[in-house]
Design an enzyme around this catalytic site. Structure first.
Site, mmCIF file in Angstrom:
data_model
loop_
_atom_site.group_PDB
_atom_site.id
_atom_site.type_symbol
_atom_site.label_atom_id
_atom_site.label_comp_id
_atom_site.label_asym_id
_atom_site.label_seq_id
_atom_site.Cartn_x
_atom_site.Cartn_y
_atom_site.Cartn_z
ATOM 1 N N SER A 1 46.377 47.139 41.894
ATOM 2 C CA SER A 1 46.754 48.545 41.995
ATOM 3 C C SER A 1 46.090 49.223 43.181
ATOM 4 O O SER A 1 45.075 48.751 43.708
ATOM 5 C CB SER A 1 46.369 49.282 40.711
ATOM 6 O OG SER A 1 44.951 49.392 40.616
ATOM 7 N N LYS B 1 37.823 35.388 40.597
ATOM 8 C CA LYS B 1 37.804 36.213 39.383
ATOM 9 C C LYS B 1 39.249 36.489 38.980
ATOM 10 O O LYS B 1 39.892 37.397 39.507
ATOM 11 C CB LYS B 1 37.068 37.536 39.587
ATOM 12 C CG LYS B 1 36.765 38.246 38.251
ATOM 13 C CD LYS B 1 36.754 39.737 38.343
ATOM 14 C CE LYS B 1 38.118 40.352 38.261
ATOM 15 N NZ LYS B 1 38.790 40.197 36.936
ATOM 16 N N CYS C 1 55.011 43.768 42.215
ATOM 17 C CA CYS C 1 54.731 44.709 43.304
ATOM 18 C C CYS C 1 55.901 44.762 44.281
ATOM 19 O O CYS C 1 55.987 45.673 45.105
ATOM 20 C CB CYS C 1 53.444 44.331 44.033
ATOM 21 S SG CYS C 1 53.530 42.759 44.916
ATOM 22 N N GLU D 1 41.436 39.478 33.740
ATOM 23 C CA GLU D 1 40.893 39.334 32.393
ATOM 24 C C GLU D 1 41.983 39.392 31.329
ATOM 25 O O GLU D 1 41.716 39.131 30.151
ATOM 26 C CB GLU D 1 39.851 40.434 32.127
ATOM 27 C CG GLU D 1 40.389 41.853 32.040
ATOM 28 C CD GLU D 1 40.638 42.497 33.399
ATOM 29 O OE1 GLU D 1 41.012 43.681 33.431
ATOM 30 O OE2 GLU D 1 40.459 41.812 34.435
ATOM 31 N N ARG D 2 43.228 39.701 31.732
ATOM 32 C CA ARG D 2 44.313 39.796 30.751
ATOM 33 C C ARG D 2 45.043 38.469 30.544
ATOM 34 O O ARG D 2 45.683 38.273 29.520
ATOM 35 C CB ARG D 2 45.313 40.865 31.196
ATOM 36 C CG ARG D 2 44.719 42.262 31.248
ATOM 37 C CD ARG D 2 45.718 43.248 31.794
ATOM 38 N NE ARG D 2 45.138 44.578 31.945
ATOM 39 C CZ ARG D 2 45.757 45.606 32.498
ATOM 40 N NH1 ARG D 2 46.995 45.454 32.959
ATOM 41 N NH2 ARG D 2 45.172 46.786 32.599
ATOM 42 N N GLU E 1 53.993 54.498 40.916
ATOM 43 C CA GLU E 1 54.567 53.183 40.639
ATOM 44 C C GLU E 1 54.639 53.000 39.124
ATOM 45 O O GLU E 1 53.609 52.987 38.446
ATOM 46 C CB GLU E 1 53.716 52.087 41.275
ATOM 47 C CG GLU E 1 54.298 50.697 41.121
ATOM 48 C CD GLU E 1 53.426 49.631 41.781
ATOM 49 O OE1 GLU E 1 53.975 48.567 42.121
ATOM 50 O OE2 GLU E 1 52.214 49.861 41.947
#
Length: 556
Positions: free
Chosen positions: A284, A231, A339, A234-235, A439
């Protein structure tokens, strides 16, 4: 009008009513509507989609990949993907339906018996071909990545290349998956242990590295003999779809890799489907904690790499030019959407005098659309991401931090709608400020001060995250003390972003990671396999055995 066409499509009887009116204007409308209805009917027959949606939709859609075929989703829920530099609508991503996701898992499950029994040499050769295709298509992958994600073309190529390195290391599977054996542990008895595939595995990937992170996952899983359901974010899903297409060209059979799309419903499906044995996630903390808890609760093996607050400790004895250049690149590169971005600087003692020079270097960075020559900082992924970054900067100002460089008002000629934030520096930050505890995930560097190395180490260790840290020094004893006492999973000494190469593993720790086994390297192989141990007895004197033994075997 479109409203009239919609009316006639939904209620053809309305067309009859119009035809009964003899006025020329309405008769013309009647003829046009009849033509529109027939065209819509043809489109429905050819495309298999509702008439009205075909009339209204001209934007490309991202497809599911199920059992080797690209499948248009039947969903009614779509997510817009926009170029972050221009807001151009690039594609629409489906919230894959439950039926489509079940079909993807079923295809992976069906492909598992044959793929897991494929020889390890065949799987190795597949990875050789796959890495060749990635290298051959590096430019096109980077261009697609920049268009959807926003990072500069040079950075996009680096994104692809770091993923490619994992694929290349997966080609060493003939050594990486070796088992162990011990003959004659007892008379005529041997023991061997070896690693076997888990089964159907799944990966949920983030937007910030749409090439590298998927390549941390499915190549390692596949070369170990598993099948996969991916998966992507979606961006920016296009690069993942391109990679999977290359994988099929490399010879992976249909069903071995499948792709679904969506947001929380797709995540929940992956975490609860009983046929999925393991989940890899990068993203995240909020989502990562959720996936770890839900996946583990449903009996799945989970590796969840999450947020960070990476500190760079600058000692007064460090090489000033090297340190400031590395700090600027690590803090602001990729618009801070890493990250492993070095988002926090701790200046120790007299090193605080270097801050004005740091500001001047940051000012010189070119903010531009990622596909423009000389671009060094591209846009953030969405307007919402930009707003969040700006709000966190303002919270620092409100809580007493000094805003030394403000990039919130930056404008890029010709790209006024872009999600741009320029390099931003906050100093006099304290550990209780929101801009420190959260963050930021943008081109923002927060600066803290420390009197001694011990103070700096205590500051870093008090932060809950443990993804990465770095120290800049010319002193071997200081570097050794730092690497020994620091409680962070990945440490750089004069290296700002210490992401290990794939012959090692990505070893973020504490609040930055949930799970027992990390990504890629030897730990990645361990994650996607399970150990099977076989104890065998072939007695020379078996025919002379007179009766069954009922006592506990003592292995003599």
């Amino acid at each position: 009008s479109w409203s009239a066409i919609k009316l006639c499509v939904c209620r053809p009887s309305a067309l009859t009513s119009l035809a009964q009116d003899p006025t020329p204007q309405l008769l013309c409308q009647c003829i046009l509507l009849t033509m529109a209805l027939r065209m819509a009917h043809v489109a429905r027959c050819l495309q298999g989609k509702p008439v009205w949606s075909r009339l209204m939709s001209s934007v490309p859609t991202t497809k599911n990949l199920i059992n080797g075929k690209t499948v248009e989703s039947s969903t009614s829920q779509w997510i817009d993907v926009r170029n972050p530099a221009t807001q151009e609508l690039l594609t629409r991503v489906p919230e894959s339906t439950n039926e489509e996701m079940l079909a993807a898992v079923a295809a992976a499950k069906e492909a598992l018996p044959s793929w897991s029994k494929t020889s390890i040499l065949t799987r190795q050769q597949t990875m050789f071909r796959f890495q060749h295709l990635i290298r051959e298509n590096m430019k096109s992958l980077a261009a697609a990545l920049t268009k959807e994600q926003g990072k500069t073309l040079a950075d996009a190529e680096g994104d692809v290349f770091r993923g490619l390195q994992v694929v290349e290391h997966a080609c060493s599977i003939t050594s990486l998956q070796l088992g162990e054996t011990l003959p004659s542990v007892s008379t005529d008895m041997d023991i061997q242990s070896y690693r076997v595939p888990l089964g159907v595995c799944a990966g949920i990937t983030p937007f910030n590295f749409p090439a590298m992170i998927p390549l941390w996952m499915f190549p390692v899983a596949l070369v170990c003999g598993n099948t996969y359901v991916l998966k992507p974010s979606e961006r920016d899903p296009t690069v993942s779809m391109m990679l999977v297409e290359m994988l099929e060209k490399a010879g992976v059979p249909p069903g071995v890799v499948n792709v679904i799309h969506g947001t929380k419903p797709a995540v929940d499906f992956v975490c609860t489907n009983p046929d999925i044995r393991a989940i890899s996630f990068v993203g995240s903390n909020h989502v990562g904690e959720y996936i770890y808890e839900l996946g583990s609760k449903n009996g799945k093996r989970v590796q969840s790499n999450m947020g960070a607050k990476n500190h760079g400790v600058i000692m007064p004895d460090a090489n000033k030019e090297h340190t400031l250049n590395q700090l600027v690149g690590a803090a602001f590169g990729a618009a801070g959407q890493r990250c492993m971005a070095l988002s926090t600087a701790v200046f120790v003692g007299d090193a605080q005098e270097w801050i004005p020079d740091l500001i001047e270097r940051a000012k010189k960075l070119k903010v531009a659309s990622g596909d423009q020559p000389g671009a060094e900082i591209g846009p953030l992924i969405t307007p919402a991401a930009k707003q969040r970054v700006c709000d966190l900067v303002q919270s620092g100002v409100d809580e007493g931090a000094s805003l030394l460089l403000d990039g919130r008002g930056v404008t890029v000629p010709g790209y006024e709608k872009g999600n741009f934030v320029g390099p931003t520096i906050l100093s006099n930050v304290t550990p209780n400020m929101k801009c420190y505890t959260e963050e930021i995930f943008g081109p923002v560097l927060v600066i803290l001060n420390a009197d001694t190395l011990d103070d700096a180490v205590s500051m870093v260790n008090a932060n809950p995250y443990g993804n990465g840290t770095a120290i800049f020094t010319n002193s071997g004893p200081i570097a050794r003390k730092f690497q020994t006492e620091i409680d962070v999973g990945q440490v750089g000494i004069n290296v700002p972003i210490p992401v290990p190469l794939p012959m090692f593993s990505f070893t973020g720790s504490r609040a930055s990671f949930r799970g027992d086994t990390n990504f890629y390297g030897k730990q990645g192989i361990n994650f996607y396999t399970q150990v099977k141990t076989v104890t065998s007895l072939w007695r020379e004197a078996d025919t002379r055995s007179q009766k069954a033994a009922t006592t506990m075997p003592t292995m003599r």
